[in-house]
Structures are given as structure tokens and as C-alpha cells.
Design a protein around this motif. Structure first.
Motif, PDB file in Angstrom:
ATOM      1  N   THR A 278       1.239 -68.073  -4.972  1.00 51.21           N
ATOM      2  CA  THR A 278       0.331 -67.105  -5.573  1.00 51.21           C
ATOM      3  C   THR A 278      -0.925 -66.917  -4.741  1.00 51.21           C
ATOM      4  O   THR A 278      -1.237 -67.726  -3.862  1.00 51.21           O
ATOM      5  CB  THR A 278      -0.067 -67.547  -6.990  1.00 51.21           C
ATOM      6  N   CYS A 279      -1.636 -65.845  -5.067  1.00 54.42           N
ATOM      7  CA  CYS A 279      -2.882 -65.520  -4.380  1.00 54.42           C
ATOM      8  C   CYS A 279      -4.026 -66.210  -5.098  1.00 54.42           C
ATOM      9  O   CYS A 279      -4.342 -65.875  -6.241  1.00 54.42           O
ATOM     10  CB  CYS A 279      -3.080 -64.005  -4.389  1.00 54.42           C
ATOM     11  N   GLY A 280      -4.648 -67.168  -4.467  1.00 50.92           N
ATOM     12  CA  GLY A 280      -5.746 -67.910  -5.078  1.00 50.92           C
ATOM     13  C   GLY A 280      -7.045 -67.687  -4.346  1.00 50.92           C
ATOM     14  O   GLY A 280      -7.076 -67.286  -3.184  1.00 50.92           O
ATOM     15  N   ALA A 281      -8.133 -67.941  -5.038  1.00 47.20           N
ATOM     16  CA  ALA A 281      -9.460 -67.717  -4.464  1.00 47.20           C
ATOM     17  C   ALA A 281      -9.894 -68.890  -3.604  1.00 47.20           C
ATOM     18  O   ALA A 281      -9.518 -70.033  -3.858  1.00 47.20           O
ATOM     19  CB  ALA A 281     -10.468 -67.515  -5.576  1.00 47.20           C
ATOM     20  N   PRO A 282     -10.705 -68.613  -2.590  1.00 48.59           N
ATOM     21  CA  PRO A 282     -11.328 -69.716  -1.847  1.00 48.59           C
ATOM     22  C   PRO A 282     -12.229 -70.521  -2.776  1.00 48.59           C
ATOM     23  O   PRO A 282     -12.634 -70.040  -3.841  1.00 48.59           O
ATOM     24  CB  PRO A 282     -12.147 -69.002  -0.771  1.00 48.59           C
ATOM     25  N   GLN A 283     -12.541 -71.723  -2.368  1.00 46.09           N
ATOM     26  CA  GLN A 283     -13.392 -72.573  -3.188  1.00 46.09           C
ATOM     27  C   GLN A 283     -14.779 -71.955  -3.343  1.00 46.09           C
ATOM     28  O   GLN A 283     -15.340 -71.412  -2.390  1.00 46.09           O
ATOM     29  CB  GLN A 283     -13.514 -73.959  -2.557  1.00 46.09           C
ATOM     30  N   ALA A 284     -15.308 -72.005  -4.545  1.00 46.64           N
ATOM     31  CA  ALA A 284     -16.640 -71.448  -4.800  1.00 46.64           C
ATOM     32  C   ALA A 284     -17.688 -72.176  -3.967  1.00 46.64           C
ATOM     33  O   ALA A 284     -17.614 -73.388  -3.756  1.00 46.64           O
ATOM     34  CB  ALA A 284     -16.984 -71.550  -6.280  1.00 46.64           C
ATOM     35  N   THR A 285     -18.658 -71.429  -3.511  1.00 42.47           N
ATOM     36  CA  THR A 285     -19.735 -71.997  -2.707  1.00 42.47           C
ATOM     37  C   THR A 285     -20.878 -72.479  -3.594  1.00 42.47           C
ATOM     38  O   THR A 285     -21.189 -71.857  -4.606  1.00 42.47           O
ATOM     39  CB  THR A 285     -20.270 -70.950  -1.714  1.00 42.47           C
ATOM     40  N   THR A 286     -21.488 -73.587  -3.223  1.00 40.01           N
ATOM     41  CA  THR A 286     -22.654 -74.114  -3.933  1.00 40.01           C
ATOM     42  C   THR A 286     -23.921 -73.669  -3.225  1.00 40.01           C
ATOM     43  O   THR A 286     -24.059 -73.835  -2.014  1.00 40.01           O
ATOM     44  CB  THR A 286     -22.598 -75.645  -4.002  1.00 40.01           C
ATOM     45  N   VAL A 287     -24.844 -73.089  -3.977  1.00 41.48           N
ATOM     46  CA  VAL A 287     -26.086 -72.558  -3.422  1.00 41.48           C
ATOM     47  C   VAL A 287     -27.258 -73.373  -3.962  1.00 41.48           C
ATOM     48  O   VAL A 287     -27.427 -73.480  -5.177  1.00 41.48           O
ATOM     49  CB  VAL A 287     -26.266 -71.072  -3.791  1.00 41.48           C
ATOM     50  N   ALA A 288     -28.044 -73.944  -3.078  1.00 42.33           N
ATOM     51  CA  ALA A 288     -29.219 -74.726  -3.478  1.00 42.33           C
ATOM     52  C   ALA A 288     -30.443 -73.821  -3.554  1.00 42.33           C
ATOM     53  O   ALA A 288     -30.584 -72.874  -2.782  1.00 42.33           O
ATOM     54  CB  ALA A 288     -29.464 -75.859  -2.494  1.00 42.33           C
ATOM     55  N   SER A 289     -31.346 -74.125  -4.494  1.00 38.96           N
ATOM     56  CA  SER A 289     -32.553 -73.326  -4.681  1.00 38.96           C
ATOM     57  C   SER A 289     -33.678 -73.824  -3.782  1.00 38.96           C
ATOM     58  O   SER A 289     -33.784 -75.016  -3.492  1.00 38.96           O
ATOM     59  CB  SER A 289     -33.006 -73.387  -6.145  1.00 38.96           C
ATOM     60  N   THR A 290     -34.525 -72.899  -3.351  1.00 47.15           N
ATOM     61  CA  THR A 290     -35.765 -73.270  -2.677  1.00 47.15           C
ATOM     62  C   THR A 290     -36.868 -73.350  -3.735  1.00 47.15           C
ATOM     63  O   THR A 290     -36.711 -72.865  -4.856  1.00 47.15           O
ATOM     64  CB  THR A 290     -36.144 -72.243  -1.602  1.00 47.15           C
ATOM     65  N   LEU A 291     -38.004 -73.948  -3.382  1.00 44.01           N
ATOM     66  CA  LEU A 291     -39.105 -74.142  -4.332  1.00 44.01           C
ATOM     67  C   LEU A 291     -40.307 -73.312  -3.911  1.00 44.01           C
ATOM     68  O   LEU A 291     -40.761 -73.403  -2.766  1.00 44.01           O
ATOM     69  CB  LEU A 291     -39.492 -75.620  -4.409  1.00 44.01           C
TER      70      LEU A 291
END
Length: 766
Positions: free
Chosen positions: A585-598
Motif C-alpha cells: 500500500t501507499c503509506g506516508a513518510p514519517q511525520a516530522t517533529t518541529v521544535a519551537s524557538t523562544l
């Protein structure tokens, strides 16, 4: 749409995030996109397996102590945030006005107060004061107000959005006018009506007159009174969606008739665990509802997807360990959800119901993300974990005087330090630091598409087994065309200790593998405990003399005895049937984690006394009347001057001045706060810490505001009178000037006539 696996809390404003947020996109990270079509494509290279791609940029800002919820005003482009610090009695609380473009806190509002007495207090008078802390918040742009729920005092309060003056509260309404709002959580407005989620009911008020319109009972699946936590209002459809907290049920209310018109059954990912429905949002273009759940011990934490019309369950999106708040950007089919346990935000592609990105916090410990809302400037969320310690705020109450002070610590009243059985010894509670939480703003922008990845089912597609007389057992799994099958054995031990050596045959030597070991396909040595497990290719035309095709039956046999001296003789055949090749099946790439700046902190803005509000700039009371100009009288001309017509000068019209009206001043309640109902949500419990008092400080502030307003009205009337007098004076001067000019013109005309008569007489005489 094929589904595989969710915001005004809820009618929230939903927008396309564009231009103004471009600056926040610098340094953004590419987020893994997703797709809805999980279809076979491994055998079809032309199959389209692409996913929407996004960029995400996130920044954290210093927020309020005990911040709880936020609401966005589209009419005023303003964000409103509530905060109530710590356990009761509440001494630090406010409603903050925030610029959503800059995230600067421009104003903080001093809230109403109530009397305070600690448990066990037996004094004739209350021990002091506490704040009627603000928790839920909702915006009524039709009537220009912002509402808060004062959960611990069982009341709600409304403020003017422009002046931030309190215009209404249910706290302390006189008998016969009281409105029951037990443990109110969330408040939202639609079509000029205000909806309040309470314990056991949805309470509806008129947003203009504040009159009680309806109380809609809410119960759990057993018929017991239940609580409404967060909800969503669809103005276009005229429907409200109210998840019943702690039970798998959602009620649909007609916003016009104020009656329940439908009930939807909710479900989670695991039927054996509790579903704790917390919040809901919707996407009209997809006709879907998204209902978040806190779950139980990490199970059923996530979002359920339902048909918006029928309530039919469509999908489950699993994330975090305690899903809480949720909102949607309908223009782009994006959904944003929070996890109370971790402080993370999840970006969900509503077209595919897949998590595209996880936004994590940089600062903050303990409780996590509590609320989220979509604005034109970005997605804005609140965390409840301690991020900034010992902050100085202008909205802390002195419990002894009932006055707000600027402080970095708070004293939560009194406590009895006497030993059990001894007379009470009330001492002031030790001052504790005031700690603030973080606000997060992130912007999600489209970034085209990206290719997906192949996904092959990991579960077994078939299983076959056989055994020998001494208990040895052979299991063969995942036998599929062109696949890999697994052979697992137990009980294959040597009589003298250790494991047996096995010979593997296919179709009793009729099928030979190209890499076989003579008369056997493989020799396998079991472990000392008699166990083994091997994975081998299924025979194909390329690797054997006899391809095993889908639907065909074959024999797998293992033999022991001759391959190791003294071994136990065994012969275990297992008949297997070949399955079709597993579908990729067609699956999505792994979700990316985004860190916040302050970001740097810009302060808590201007403190506003809600009893007075921000008064508008006064208009000058009178305009000076210009003196009439005096022009010299012209000399008579030799030509006759026509006599001017004397028209009456119109008297100026006098318009009556308009007296400003003032909203009702509400007296704080003298009723005791109701006992709490314990639940696992992040909503405040109504744990009794004293009695809701008469709020004398708040009443004094309201009285002061009323006097000031009355003074302003008198000044306004005086100004109007002066202005009218000036107009009359100006009109009279102009009339007198006109009369003088007419008289001079008449005299000149008579002189010319007399001169002409004398001239004619002389000519005749001559």
C-alpha cells in the motif's frame, strides 16, 4: 475519501493562513505529508502515491500564570486569553488582550472578587477576598463582548471588548433573577446567543439583554447528569455539537430552537478502554466532525472522525497520551490538536486523517498543551507547564484588602496550624512564587507534494502446523506467492541433551531449491531448549525447479534422527496453501517533529480595572464662537443701488442631548461555591475553599465606575448646552450686521434721488 486511522472550543474562526505570517516561515522545517489513497501500487509503477507537503515554523512566548483558554475576535482581530493560577483560593487571575500578529499582551483585566474563608473558619466575617478566577473564554462579535466562565464561583461574566469594562455577571444576581451555571467550563457565542457548558446542562443567554433563554439538560449514557466541557457551534448550519465529557456520546443542538435534535455515539481505538471525549471541531467541505479524547492511561488518546450529518464513525487518529483541544482550518482542510500530557501540538491533514507534523515545546515542564485556535496570523496554543518562574504581574489580589497589586509572589489566605483537637490557630499561608506558562504560535504553509513509501502488512496472512508423537511442533506462516515464509519449531530436543538437527524437505524432494543442500532444502539446528525459527523464500521459477503459485497446495516436512547421532527420529509433514502476494500500500513518510524557538517577553501591558474600563477620550464641551467681522461701509455709487429684500433669519435648531445609558451593576454572590465534581480533565475542579462572598471590593469598584460614568454624562450635557448657546449667539450677531447694511443702502438711494431732482430743476430754470 478512504480513511485509515481528529478549535470557538466549537465555533472558532477558521482562516486561510497567509501573507502576514510569512516572516515566521524563515527557518521552517519540511513536514512529512500524507495521502488518503492507501491502494496497491508496488506492481504498478505508474500508480500515483503522493502526499501534501507543508512547512511549519513555531515560536513560544511568555504567557499568563495558570493560563487556561483562548478566543479569537475576527471583528477586532484580537486574541483573548484567561489565566487563573494554582489551586483555590485564586489570588492571581486575569483576562488578557493579546495582539495575535505580534503576540504582545497589550492589556490585563482586573476581575471581580468574592469573599474568602478557609475551611473550618468560624469567624463572624469572611477571612478576606479571592478572585472570581477566569477559565473558559468566548467572543461575541455580534454584541461586541467577551465572556469568561468563573468556574470556581459557578458564574459567568461579560466584558465590553473595546473598553474591557464588566457589563454583566451572574455572580450575585438577586433572588428571582439568578441564573444557574454550575461549574461552567466553556462559553461560546452564535447568532447573538451565548452558550455555556455546565455540569448537567447547556445554558443559553441572550447576548444583548443577558436574559436567560434556555437550559438544555445533558446526561450520560446511563441517564445521569453529565458535564459539557468543550463544544463547537456551526453558524451556517445552525447546529451546535456538544461532546458529553467522560462518556461516548455527543449531542447535536438546534441553535434556533435550542433543542436537542440528534445524538451521536462515539468510539475509540480500543473498546476495552474508556473514551473521554473532550473537544470537537468540524470541516464543512469534508462534512466531517473531529472529536478529541483524553483516553485512559494512554489508550484511546487521539481523535475520532465522524460523518458530520449522520454521526457515522469513519476513522481513528491515534496520538500522544491525553488528547484535549482541537480546531480546524477549513479553507485548507487542516486540523490542529493538543496533547495535555506532553505539551505537543499535532498538525493533521484532514484530507487523509494522517498526522503530518508534531510541534514540540522548548520551555515548560509538567502539564502540556491545553487549548488551540486558528487565526489569520497562525495557529495559537496555550501550555500549562511551568515555563517562567517568579514572574511579576499586575493582577495579584491582596486577600486582606481585596485590592490588586503588582507582585511576583502570592499569599493564598490563611491556614489552621493548630494540632488536632486544639483551638484554631489561623496563620497566613507562606508566600509562593508566581509562575507563568508559555503560549505557542506556529504557521503551516503549503509546500507542494512529496512521494510516499511502500507499506507491506506485517501481520501473518496464513498459518499451518503439524506435530510428532513426542510433542515436537512445526508451524509454517506467511506462505504467499513470491513471498517469505517463516518456519517455527518447539520441542525439538536430543535425548541426551541439547537441540536436534533437522532436515527440511519441500514436496518430499519434488521441489528443489537452486541453493539447496543436496537432498534437503536446509539443515536446521534447534537451540538447547528445542526451539528454532527461520525465514526462507517461497519457491519461485527463479529460485527453484517448481514455482509455488497462489492457490496451489504443497508439503513442508522436517526430519530428525539421521543428521545427529542418537537423535530422536521424527517426521512432521505440514500441508500449506499458497496465498496471493501481499498487497503493498501507499503509506506516508514519517511525520516530522518541529521544535519551537523562544521569543523575548514584552511585558503584561496596561492593567485595566474592569469596574471602570478604558474610558473613551472626551469630546470638547463647546466650540468658541467667532466674533463678527466689521467691514467699513462703502461710499455711495453714482448708479442706483437696488434695495435689498429683507428675508427673516432662521433661528438655529436646538437638538436635545442624549444621556448615556449604563449596563446593570451586578453585586457579587453571597452563595457558597458548589462542591466539585472530580474528573481527569484539565478543567478546574470546584473544590470548596470557602464561600463565594459579597465581593465588596468589586462592588466598590463598580460604584466608583457608576459615579464616574454619571459625572461624564453631566459633563457631556453641559457641553451640549454650551455648544447650543454659542450657535444662538453667532446667529444673532449675523442678523444685526445684515440690518445695518440694509439701512445704509437705503440712505444712499434717497441721496441719489434728491440729487437727480435738483439737477433736473436747474436744467429747466436755465
Amino acid at each position: 475519501m478512504k480513511l485509515t486511522h481528529q478549535t470557538p472550543r466549537r465555533t472558532r474562526s477558521r482562516f486561510l493562513l497567509t501573507g502576514s505570517a510569512t516572516a515566521m516561515m524563515l527557518g521552517a522545517l519540511l513536514v512529512a505529508p500524507v495521502t488518503s489513497a492507501e491502494s496497491a501500487f508496488a506492481n504498478d509503477p505508474a500508480q500515483n502515491c503522493t502526499f501534501r507537503a507543508f512547512n511549519v515554523a513555531s515560536t513560544q512566548y511568555q504567557g499568563l500564570p495558570g493560563q487556561y483558554q483562548l478566543g479569537y475576535s475576527a471583528a477586532n482581530d484580537t486574541l483573548w486569553v484567561t489565566g487563573s493560577s494554582g489551586r483555590p483560593p485564586i489570588m492571581t487571575s486575569t483576562l488578557a488582550k493579546v495582539d495575535p500578529a505580534t503576540m504582545q499582551i497589550t492589556h490585563t483585566v482586573g476581575l471581580n472578587t468574592a469573599s474568602y474563608s478557609p475551611r473550618g473558619w468560624e469567624g463572624e466575617n469572611p477571612a478576606g477576598f479571592q478572585v472570581a478566577g477566569a477559565y473558559g473564554v468566548g467572543v461575541d462579535d455580534v454584541n461586541g463582548t467577551v465572556w469568561v466562565t468563573n468556574t470556581r464561583t459557578n458564574s459567568v461574566t461579560a466584558f465590553d471588548q473595546t473598553t474591557m469594562k464588566q457589563v454583566f455577571t451572574t455572580l450575585g444576581l438577586p433572588e428571582g433573577q439568578a441564573i444557574t451555571t454550575a461549574h461552567p467550563r466553556e462559553v461560546r457565542a452564535s447568532q447573538g446567543k451565548v452558550f455555556i457548558g455546565t455540569q448537567g446542562a447547556i445554558v443559553v443567554l441572550d447576548g444583548a439583554t443577558y436574559q436567560h433563554l434556555a437550559t438544555i439538560p445533558v446526561s450520560d449514557t446511563s441517564g445521569r447528569a453529565a458535564s459539557v466541557m468543550n463544544f463547537a457551534l456551526d453558524d451556517e448550519a445552525g447546529l451546535g455539537y456538544f461532546p458529553v465529557f467522560g462518556t461516548p456520546k455527543l449531542v447535536v443542538v438546534d441553535l434556533n430552537t435550542l433543542t436537542v435534535v440528534n445524538e451521536f455515539a462515539l468510539q475509540g481505538n480500543d473498546a476495552s478502554a474508556n473514551l473521554v471525549a473532550s473537544d470537537v471541531t468540524f470541516d464543512r467541505s469534508l462534512n466531517e466532525l473531529y472529536v478529541s479524547s483524553q483516553g485512559s492511561k494512554g489508550v484511546n488518546a487521539g481523535v475520532g472522525v465522524y460523518d458530520k450529518t449522520t454521526g457515522a464513525f469513519k476513522n481513528w487518529i491515534n496520538f500522544g497520551t491525553q488528547g484535549l483541544s482541537i480546531d480546524a482550518d477549513e479553507a485548507r482542510d487542516l486540523v490542529y490538536a493538543t496533547d495535555l500530557a506532553t505539551g505537543s501540538y499535532y498538525v493533521i491533514d484532514g484530507q487523509t486523517d494522517r498526522i503530518a507534523s508534531t510541534v514540540t515545546r522548548t520551555v515548560g515542564e509538567g502539564m502540556g498543551a491545553n487549548d488551540v485556535v486558528v487565526t489569520p496570523h497562525g495557529v495559537i496554543g496555550l501550555e500549562r507547564g511551568t515555563a517562567f518562574t517568579g514572574v511579576e504581574v499586575p493582577f495579584t489580589l491582596d486577600y486582606k484588602t481585596g485590592k490588586y497589586v503588582t507582585a511576583s509572589t502570592e499569599i493564598k489566605g490563611l491556614r489552621n496550624v493548630a494540632a488536632e483537637g486544639q483551638p484554631a490557630d489561623w496563620q497566613e499561608v507562606e508566600a509562593t512564587p508566581i509562575n507563568a506558562h508559555a503560549m505557542t504560535k506556529f504557521v503551516v504553509t503549503d509546500n507542494g507534494t512529496v512521494a510516499g513509501q511502500a507499506v507491506t502488512p506485517a501481520e501473518a496472512i496464513n498459518s499451518f502446523e503439524g506435530s510428532s508423537a513426542d510433542g515436537a511442533k512445526l508451524v509454517v506462516t506467511n506462505v504467499s506467492e513470491n513471498g517469505q515464509m517463516t518456519l517455527t519449531g518447539t520441542g525439538f530436543t536430543h535425548p541426551s541433551g541439547g537441540g536436534s538437527v533437522l532436515g527440511l524437505l519441500y514436496d518430499d524432494r519434488a521441489t528443489q531449491m537452486n541453493d539447496g543442500e543436496g537432498n534437503v532444502v536446509r539443515t536446521i539446528e534447534a537451540e538447547a531448549q528445542g526451539k528454532f525459527s527461520v525465514t526462507l523464500p517461497v519457491p519461485t521459477a527463479e529460485n527453484s525447479n517448481n514455482a509455488w503459485l497462489a492457490g496451489s497446495t504443497h508439503r513442508v516436512r522436517v526430519l530428525t534422527g539421521s543428521l545427529k547421532d542418537g537423535d530422536q527420529p521424527r517426521s512432521i509433514p505440514v500441508e500449506v496453501t499458497v496465498a496471493p502476494a501481499p498487497q503493498t500500500t501507499c503509506g506516508a513518510p514519517q511525520a516530522t517533529t518541529v521544535a519551537s524557538t523562544l521569543a523575548a517577553f514584552a511585558g503584561y501591558g496596561t492593567f485595566v480595572d474592569s469596574a471602570v474600563g478604558i474610558e473613551p477620550t472626551p469630546v470638547p464641551s463647546a466650540e468658541p464662537t467667532p466674533a463678527p467681522s466689521v467691514e467699513p461701509t462703502p461710499a455711495p455709487s453714482v448708479e442706483p443701488t437696488p434695495v435689498p429684500s429683507a428675508e427673516p433669519t432662521a433661528a438655529p435648531s436646538v437638538e436635545p442631548s442624549v444621556q448615556p445609558t449604563e449596563g446593570p451593576a451586578a453585586s457579587p454572590s453571597t452563595e457558597p461555591t458548589g462542591a466539585p465534581n472530580s474528573d481527569p480533565s484539565s478543567a478546574p475542579s470546584a473544590e470548596a475553599t470557602g464561600q463565594a462572598g459579597n465581593g465588596s471590593a468589586g462592588s466598590q469598584q463598580q460604584a466608583a465606575g457608576a459615579n464616574q460614568s454619571a459625572s461624564g454624562a453631566t459633563s457631556s450635557q453641559a457641553g451640549a448646552t454650551t455648544q447650543q448657546t454659542g450657535k444662538q449667539a453667532s446667529g444673532g450677531s449675523l442678523a444685526q450686521t445684515g440690518a445695518s447694511v440694509a439701512a445704509l443702502a437705503g440712505i444712499g438711494a434717497l441721496a441719489l434721488v434728491a440729487g437727480w431732482v435738483v439737477f433736473v430743476a436747474r436744467r429747466r430754470a436755465s
